[in-house]
Design a protein around this motif. Structure first.
Motif, PDB file in Angstrom:
ATOM      1  N   PRO A  61       0.828  -1.208   0.000  1.00 43.19           N
ATOM      2  CA  PRO A  61       0.000   0.000   0.000  1.00 43.19           C
ATOM      3  C   PRO A  61       0.863   1.258   0.000  1.00 43.19           C
ATOM      4  O   PRO A  61       2.011   1.230   0.416  1.00 43.19           O
ATOM      5  N   VAL A  62       0.271   2.344  -0.482  1.00 45.18           N
ATOM      6  CA  VAL A  62       0.946   3.637  -0.459  1.00 45.18           C
ATOM      7  C   VAL A  62       0.483   4.327   0.825  1.00 45.18           C
ATOM      8  O   VAL A  62      -0.481   5.080   0.836  1.00 45.18           O
ATOM      9  N   GLU A  63       1.161   3.990   1.912  1.00 47.74           N
ATOM     10  CA  GLU A  63       0.822   4.505   3.237  1.00 47.74           C
ATOM     11  C   GLU A  63       2.112   4.679   4.021  1.00 47.74           C
ATOM     12  O   GLU A  63       3.135   4.077   3.695  1.00 47.74           O
ATOM     13  N   SER A  64       2.054   5.462   5.073  1.00 50.87           N
ATOM     14  CA  SER A  64       3.277   5.751   5.828  1.00 50.87           C
ATOM     15  C   SER A  64       3.364   5.010   7.158  1.00 50.87           C
ATOM     16  O   SER A  64       4.259   5.267   7.939  1.00 50.87           O
ATOM     17  N   HIS A  65       2.467   4.069   7.409  1.00 53.26           N
ATOM     18  CA  HIS A  65       2.497   3.394   8.712  1.00 53.26           C
ATOM     19  C   HIS A  65       3.474   2.219   8.773  1.00 53.26           C
ATOM     20  O   HIS A  65       3.625   1.598   9.814  1.00 53.26           O
ATOM     21  N   LEU A  81      19.178  -0.082   3.459  1.00 59.45           N
ATOM     22  CA  LEU A  81      18.461   1.176   3.376  1.00 59.45           C
ATOM     23  C   LEU A  81      17.048   1.013   3.927  1.00 59.45           C
ATOM     24  O   LEU A  81      16.390   0.003   3.665  1.00 59.45           O
ATOM     25  N   ARG A  82      16.590   2.008   4.672  1.00 62.67           N
ATOM     26  CA  ARG A  82      15.225   2.005   5.188  1.00 62.67           C
ATOM     27  C   ARG A  82      14.429   3.033   4.395  1.00 62.67           C
ATOM     28  O   ARG A  82      14.956   4.090   4.037  1.00 62.67           O
ATOM     29  N   GLY A  83      13.156   2.728   4.121  1.00 65.14           N
ATOM     30  CA  GLY A  83      12.373   3.672   3.348  1.00 65.14           C
ATOM     31  C   GLY A  83      10.879   3.481   3.507  1.00 65.14           C
ATOM     32  O   GLY A  83      10.420   2.520   4.121  1.00 65.14           O
ATOM     33  N   ALA A  84      10.142   4.421   2.928  1.00 62.61           N
ATOM     34  CA  ALA A  84       8.680   4.401   2.930  1.00 62.61           C
ATOM     35  C   ALA A  84       8.181   4.585   1.501  1.00 62.61           C
ATOM     36  O   ALA A  84       8.752   5.360   0.730  1.00 62.61           O
ATOM     37  N   VAL A  99      10.308   5.029  -3.487  1.00 63.76           N
ATOM     38  CA  VAL A  99      10.597   4.850  -2.065  1.00 63.76           C
ATOM     39  C   VAL A  99      11.447   6.026  -1.584  1.00 63.76           C
ATOM     40  O   VAL A  99      12.512   6.286  -2.133  1.00 63.76           O
ATOM     41  N   THR A 100      10.949   6.734  -0.579  1.00 60.04           N
ATOM     42  CA  THR A 100      11.722   7.789   0.060  1.00 60.04           C
ATOM     43  C   THR A 100      12.568   7.162   1.151  1.00 60.04           C
ATOM     44  O   THR A 100      12.035   6.419   1.994  1.00 60.04           O
ATOM     45  N   LEU A 101      13.861   7.428   1.136  1.00 62.95           N
ATOM     46  CA  LEU A 101      14.748   6.843   2.133  1.00 62.95           C
ATOM     47  C   LEU A 101      14.624   7.570   3.465  1.00 62.95           C
ATOM     48  O   LEU A 101      14.519   8.798   3.513  1.00 62.95           O
ATOM     49  N   LEU A 102      14.634   6.795   4.542  1.00 61.44           N
ATOM     50  CA  LEU A 102      14.592   7.310   5.910  1.00 61.44           C
ATOM     51  C   LEU A 102      15.993   7.136   6.460  1.00 61.44           C
ATOM     52  O   LEU A 102      16.419   6.021   6.734  1.00 61.44           O
TER      53      LEU A 102
END
Length: 144
Positions: A61-65, A81-84, A99-102
């Motif tokens: 899903p396209v969600e940030s949780h 790499l961690r991402g959302a 994917v935006t990297l965190l």
């Protein structure tokens, strides 16, 4: 079904990886709580210091949780790499994700340097491109 649109502006230069790199993707956390999940292969087709474009047979899903972890190797360096997920498109039975990297500032700078070295290794004769990337890397580094 609606999906988030791809972002128009970019903060960083995005490198198209030819051939794409193979990584291993797993779900790292849901609602901030660590989870265990199996790793699945993904193709990493574009990469920048702040994000990735990946392809997978998995539908997220396209969600940030939740948070993803993508492991890969570039120039003999193992990266985790961690991402959302920011957006998703579907092409037959394959999904493409932005994917935006965190990451911390230090991690972003190290990834920038690694991508610059990768760019030099794949097109060493393009000095103008390397100079442009170096200039942009310095300007981003000085902004933070």
């Amino acid at each position: 079904m609606q999906h988030k649109q791809k972002p128009i502006g970019r903060k960083n230069i995005r490198l198209r990886l030819i051939p794409p790199l193979i990584g291993q993707l797993r779900i790292e956390a849901v609602n901030g709580e660590p989870v265990k999940s199996n790793a699945h292969p993904v193709l990493i087709v574009h990469m920048s210091p702040s994000g990735l474009r990946i392809c997978s047979h998995l539908k997220f899903p396209v969600e940030s949780h939740y948070e993803l972890r993508i492991e890969m190797r570039i120039l003999q360096v193992h990266l985790e790499l961690r991402g959302a997920v920011e957006w998703r498109t579907e092409e037959e039975n394959l999904y493409e994700y932005g994917v935006t990297l965190l990451q911390t500032e230090a991690e972003r700078l190290l990834l920038s340097k690694l991508l610059h070295d990768y760019l030099r290794s794949i097109i060493p004769e393009q000095e103008r491109i390397h100079q442009l990337y170096s200039t942009l890397l310095r300007s981003v580094s000085s902004d933070h």
